[in-house]
Design a protein around this motif. Structure first.
Motif, short mmCIF file in Angstrom:
data_model
loop_
_atom_site.label_atom_id
_atom_site.label_comp_id
_atom_site.label_asym_id
_atom_site.label_seq_id
_atom_site.Cartn_x
_atom_site.Cartn_y
_atom_site.Cartn_z
N ILE A 72 0.84 -1.20 0.00
CA ILE A 72 0.00 0.00 0.00
C ILE A 72 0.88 1.25 0.00
N SER A 73 1.95 1.24 0.77
CA SER A 73 2.88 2.38 0.78
C SER A 73 3.47 2.59 -0.62
N ALA A 74 3.84 1.50 -1.29
CA ALA A 74 4.37 1.61 -2.65
C ALA A 74 3.35 2.24 -3.58
N ALA A 75 2.08 1.86 -3.41
CA ALA A 75 1.01 2.41 -4.26
C ALA A 75 0.81 3.90 -4.00
N VAL A 76 0.78 4.30 -2.74
CA VAL A 76 0.56 5.71 -2.39
C VAL A 76 1.68 6.58 -2.96
N PHE A 77 2.93 6.13 -2.82
CA PHE A 77 4.07 6.94 -3.23
C PHE A 77 4.53 6.68 -4.66
N GLY A 78 3.80 5.84 -5.39
CA GLY A 78 4.12 5.62 -6.80
C GLY A 78 5.43 4.89 -7.03
N LYS A 79 5.75 3.95 -6.18
CA LYS A 79 7.01 3.20 -6.28
C LYS A 79 6.74 1.87 -7.00
N ALA A 80 6.63 1.94 -8.32
CA ALA A 80 6.30 0.75 -9.11
C ALA A 80 7.36 -0.35 -8.98
N ASP A 81 8.64 0.03 -8.92
CA ASP A 81 9.69 -0.99 -8.77
C ASP A 81 9.55 -1.72 -7.44
N MET A 82 9.22 -0.97 -6.39
CA MET A 82 9.05 -1.60 -5.07
C MET A 82 7.80 -2.49 -5.09
N ALA A 83 6.74 -2.04 -5.74
CA ALA A 83 5.52 -2.84 -5.84
C ALA A 83 5.83 -4.15 -6.58
N THR A 84 6.61 -4.07 -7.64
CA THR A 84 6.97 -5.28 -8.40
C THR A 84 7.74 -6.26 -7.51
N LEU A 85 8.73 -5.75 -6.78
CA LEU A 85 9.50 -6.61 -5.88
C LEU A 85 8.59 -7.31 -4.87
N LEU A 86 7.69 -6.55 -4.27
CA LEU A 86 6.79 -7.10 -3.25
C LEU A 86 5.81 -8.12 -3.84
N ILE A 87 5.23 -7.78 -4.98
CA ILE A 87 4.29 -8.70 -5.62
C ILE A 87 5.00 -9.99 -6.01
N ASP A 88 6.16 -9.87 -6.65
CA ASP A 88 6.92 -11.05 -7.07
C ASP A 88 7.33 -11.92 -5.89
N ALA A 89 7.53 -11.30 -4.73
CA ALA A 89 7.94 -12.04 -3.54
C ALA A 89 6.75 -12.63 -2.77
N GLY A 90 5.53 -12.35 -3.23
CA GLY A 90 4.36 -12.97 -2.61
C GLY A 90 3.58 -12.11 -1.65
N ALA A 91 3.76 -10.80 -1.69
CA ALA A 91 2.95 -9.92 -0.83
C ALA A 91 1.48 -10.09 -1.19
N ASP A 92 0.63 -9.96 -0.21
CA ASP A 92 -0.82 -10.08 -0.41
C ASP A 92 -1.33 -8.85 -1.15
N VAL A 93 -1.76 -9.02 -2.40
CA VAL A 93 -2.21 -7.88 -3.19
C VAL A 93 -3.53 -7.32 -2.70
#
Length: 197
Positions: free
Chosen positions: A87-108
């Motif tokens: 959620i923090s990645a989404a708020v701050f527009g950190k697409a690279d961080m979102a990709t890392l988290l999603i690829d590592a299995g974060a709950d979308v």
């Protein structure tokens, strides 16, 4: 003159407070990471001193990868607002961080304390690349936050009606690096709404 009725998303003032508390706490932490349940990492790898939320907000991919390797809980919530790192990645527009988290299995579909997900946050803050990442990862478009708004509903309100919420959020979160481009937001909100239909 009759005032136009706004959608339930007009409760964004409360939402702003929750986001602010969560992100302020993330940035003001003692630098120690949370290990509350992560199991994906190598037991020999130590989490970095920078907590995962601060690493995400700062775009520190090295620290986020170190948290992933150490098994840090990728869905850890901030104690006040309950924002996950995604959620923090989404708020701050950190697409690279979102990709890392999603690829590592974060709950979308993880929710913060007001029931908002990364998809709702990405939509509202005008982050089409992150909206696409989340949709491709199977994020649920039908989830409503506690104010009854889905990601789609958060961007279908006319910009002029929601601008005061952006004014408040932009001013409050600017010290943490949030920059809002109103012309861009006004242009991209309908595009994001189309993505979410």
């Amino acid at each position: 003159m009759k005032r136009k009725k706004q959608l339930p998303f007009n409760a964004s003032i409360a939402w702003v407070g929750m986001v602010l508390m969560a992100l302020t706490t993330a940035c003001a932490g003692d630098g120690q990471s949370s290990r509350a349940g992560g199991t994906a990492g190598d037991a020999q790898t130590k989490a970095p001193r920078t907590d995962i939320h601060t690493a995400v907000i700062n775009g520190d991919g090295e620290a986020v990868r170190a948290h992933i390797a150490a098994g840090t809980d990728l869905d850890s919530k901030e104690p006040f607002g309950g924002s996950s790192p995604l959620i923090s990645a989404a708020v701050f527009g950190k697409a690279d961080m979102a990709t890392l988290l999603i690829d590592a299995g974060a709950d979308v579909d993880a929710k913060n304390n007001d029931g908002s997900t990364a998809l709702i946050s990405a939509a509202f803050f005008g982050r089409p690349e992150i909206v696409r990442l989340l949709l491709d990862a199977g994020a649920n478009k039908a989830i409503k936050n506690k104010y009854g708004a889905t990601a789609y509903e958060s961007v279908m309100v006319p910009f002029k009606d929601i601008k005061p919420s952006y004014d408040m959020m932009g001013k409050a979160l600017e010290p943490m690096g949030l920059k809002l481009d109103y012309a861009y937001l006004e242009k991209v909100r309908p595009e994001i709404a189309e993505m979410l239909k």
